[in-house]
Design a protein around this motif. Sequence first.
Motif, PDB file in Angstrom:
ATOM      1  N   ASN A  59     -18.314   3.187 -15.644  1.00  0.00           N
ATOM      2  CA  ASN A  59     -18.968   2.321 -15.569  1.00  0.00           C
ATOM      3  C   ASN A  59     -19.823   2.950 -17.011  1.00  0.00           C
ATOM      4  O   ASN A  59     -19.893   4.029 -16.401  1.00  0.00           O
ATOM      5  CB  ASN A  59     -20.050   2.143 -15.292  1.00  0.00           C
ATOM      6  N   PHE A  60     -18.844   2.695 -18.516  1.00  0.00           N
ATOM      7  CA  PHE A  60     -19.373   3.148 -19.807  1.00  0.00           C
ATOM      8  C   PHE A  60     -20.713   2.823 -19.918  1.00  0.00           C
ATOM      9  O   PHE A  60     -21.298   4.303 -20.699  1.00  0.00           O
ATOM     10  CB  PHE A  60     -18.420   3.227 -20.714  1.00  0.00           C
ATOM     11  N   MET A  61     -21.538   1.829 -19.355  1.00  0.00           N
ATOM     12  CA  MET A  61     -23.025   1.728 -19.920  1.00  0.00           C
ATOM     13  C   MET A  61     -24.216   2.589 -18.769  1.00  0.00           C
ATOM     14  O   MET A  61     -24.844   3.083 -19.116  1.00  0.00           O
ATOM     15  CB  MET A  61     -23.277   0.098 -19.878  1.00  0.00           C
ATOM     16  N   THR A  62     -23.194   3.047 -17.279  1.00  0.00           N
ATOM     17  CA  THR A  62     -24.061   3.674 -16.498  1.00  0.00           C
ATOM     18  C   THR A  62     -23.633   5.401 -16.722  1.00  0.00           C
ATOM     19  O   THR A  62     -24.429   5.825 -16.053  1.00  0.00           O
ATOM     20  CB  THR A  62     -24.077   2.654 -15.455  1.00  0.00           C
ATOM     21  N   GLN A  63     -22.539   5.190 -17.497  1.00  0.00           N
ATOM     22  CA  GLN A  63     -22.208   6.658 -17.310  1.00  0.00           C
ATOM     23  C   GLN A  63     -22.134   7.410 -15.702  1.00  0.00           C
ATOM     24  O   GLN A  63     -22.282   8.194 -15.855  1.00  0.00           O
ATOM     25  CB  GLN A  63     -23.213   8.169 -17.850  1.00  0.00           C
ATOM     26  N   LYS A  64     -20.906   6.370 -14.676  1.00  0.00           N
ATOM     27  CA  LYS A  64     -21.181   6.722 -13.867  1.00  0.00           C
ATOM     28  C   LYS A  64     -19.480   6.713 -13.149  1.00  0.00           C
ATOM     29  O   LYS A  64     -19.159   5.579 -14.374  1.00  0.00           O
ATOM     30  CB  LYS A  64     -21.698   6.232 -12.649  1.00  0.00           C
ATOM     31  N   MET A  65     -18.498   7.835 -12.259  1.00  0.00           N
ATOM     32  CA  MET A  65     -18.095   7.300 -11.904  1.00  0.00           C
ATOM     33  C   MET A  65     -17.735   6.775 -10.393  1.00  0.00           C
ATOM     34  O   MET A  65     -18.031   7.899  -9.688  1.00  0.00           O
ATOM     35  CB  MET A  65     -16.517   8.570 -12.309  1.00  0.00           C
ATOM     36  N   ILE A  66     -17.431   5.964  -9.285  1.00  0.00           N
ATOM     37  CA  ILE A  66     -17.098   5.787  -8.548  1.00  0.00           C
ATOM     38  C   ILE A  66     -16.017   6.082  -7.546  1.00  0.00           C
ATOM     39  O   ILE A  66     -14.363   5.422  -8.828  1.00  0.00           O
ATOM     40  CB  ILE A  66     -17.748   4.129  -7.881  1.00  0.00           C
ATOM     41  N   MET A  75     -13.796   7.184   2.095  1.00  0.00           N
ATOM     42  CA  MET A  75     -14.619   7.651   1.731  1.00  0.00           C
ATOM     43  C   MET A  75     -14.803   6.995  -0.094  1.00  0.00           C
ATOM     44  O   MET A  75     -13.987   7.386  -0.863  1.00  0.00           O
ATOM     45  CB  MET A  75     -15.126   9.233   2.541  1.00  0.00           C
ATOM     46  N   LYS A  76     -16.084   6.984  -0.618  1.00  0.00           N
ATOM     47  CA  LYS A  76     -16.929   6.711  -2.186  1.00  0.00           C
ATOM     48  C   LYS A  76     -16.994   8.010  -2.447  1.00  0.00           C
ATOM     49  O   LYS A  76     -18.718   7.814  -1.917  1.00  0.00           O
ATOM     50  CB  LYS A  76     -16.543   4.914  -1.772  1.00  0.00           C
ATOM     51  N   LYS A  77     -17.312   8.269  -3.131  1.00  0.00           N
ATOM     52  CA  LYS A  77     -18.516   8.981  -4.182  1.00  0.00           C
ATOM     53  C   LYS A  77     -18.549   8.671  -5.529  1.00  0.00           C
ATOM     54  O   LYS A  77     -17.689   8.132  -6.370  1.00  0.00           O
ATOM     55  CB  LYS A  77     -17.866  10.643  -4.249  1.00  0.00           C
ATOM     56  N   THR A  78     -19.799   8.875  -5.795  1.00  0.00           N
ATOM     57  CA  THR A  78     -20.214   8.731  -7.082  1.00  0.00           C
ATOM     58  C   THR A  78     -20.384   9.494  -7.988  1.00  0.00           C
ATOM     59  O   THR A  78     -21.221  10.868  -7.682  1.00  0.00           O
ATOM     60  CB  THR A  78     -21.331   7.855  -7.211  1.00  0.00           C
ATOM     61  N   TYR A  79     -19.849  10.031  -9.307  1.00  0.00           N
ATOM     62  CA  TYR A  79     -20.513  10.695 -10.060  1.00  0.00           C
ATOM     63  C   TYR A  79     -21.080  10.430 -11.209  1.00  0.00           C
ATOM     64  O   TYR A  79     -20.164   9.166 -11.828  1.00  0.00           O
ATOM     65  CB  TYR A  79     -19.490  12.042  -9.996  1.00  0.00           C
ATOM     66  N   ARG A  80     -21.903  11.494 -11.712  1.00  0.00           N
ATOM     67  CA  ARG A  80     -21.840  11.480 -13.439  1.00  0.00           C
ATOM     68  C   ARG A  80     -21.037  12.092 -13.861  1.00  0.00           C
ATOM     69  O   ARG A  80     -20.601  12.855 -13.801  1.00  0.00           O
ATOM     70  CB  ARG A  80     -23.706  11.980 -12.978  1.00  0.00           C
ATOM     71  N   ILE A  81     -20.837  11.120 -15.079  1.00  0.00           N
ATOM     72  CA  ILE A  81     -19.496  11.201 -16.144  1.00  0.00           C
ATOM     73  C   ILE A  81     -20.297  11.600 -17.546  1.00  0.00           C
ATOM     74  O   ILE A  81     -22.022  10.992 -17.755  1.00  0.00           O
ATOM     75  CB  ILE A  81     -18.570  10.162 -16.443  1.00  0.00           C
ATOM     76  N   ILE A 131     -17.733  15.170 -16.226  1.00  0.00           N
ATOM     77  CA  ILE A 131     -17.869  14.765 -15.045  1.00  0.00           C
ATOM     78  C   ILE A 131     -18.343  15.678 -14.021  1.00  0.00           C
ATOM     79  O   ILE A 131     -18.059  17.808 -13.892  1.00  0.00           O
ATOM     80  CB  ILE A 131     -16.088  14.972 -13.945  1.00  0.00           C
ATOM     81  N   TYR A 132     -19.864  15.208 -13.798  1.00  0.00           N
ATOM     82  CA  TYR A 132     -20.595  15.727 -13.148  1.00  0.00           C
ATOM     83  C   TYR A 132     -20.710  16.052 -11.806  1.00  0.00           C
ATOM     84  O   TYR A 132     -20.530  15.399 -10.480  1.00  0.00           O
ATOM     85  CB  TYR A 132     -21.492  16.318 -13.290  1.00  0.00           C
TER      86      TYR A 132
END
Length: 72
Positions: A34-41, A1-7, A70-71
């Motif tokens: 990804n620092f530029m998009t502020q996301k962690m996959i 399972m893969k999830k994306t989180y806003r950081i 991490i939200y």
Amino acid sequence: MKKTYRIEVDCANCANLMEDAANKTPGVDKAVVNFMTQKMIVEFAEGQEPASVMNEVRKNCKRIEDDMEIYL
């Protein structure tokens, strides 16, 4: 399972260190920050509960940068 989180992280170096910490967390197959998009996959290992794994990821990342978030 893969999830994306806003950081929320302040610098690219800290984002790289967070990625390393997340990848060392049991239950994580692969994490990309990804620092530029502020996301962690995060790709979770088979049979792992994402919520409990992400609690550990958050703890490990807080050791790197205390004011990051991490939200979930």
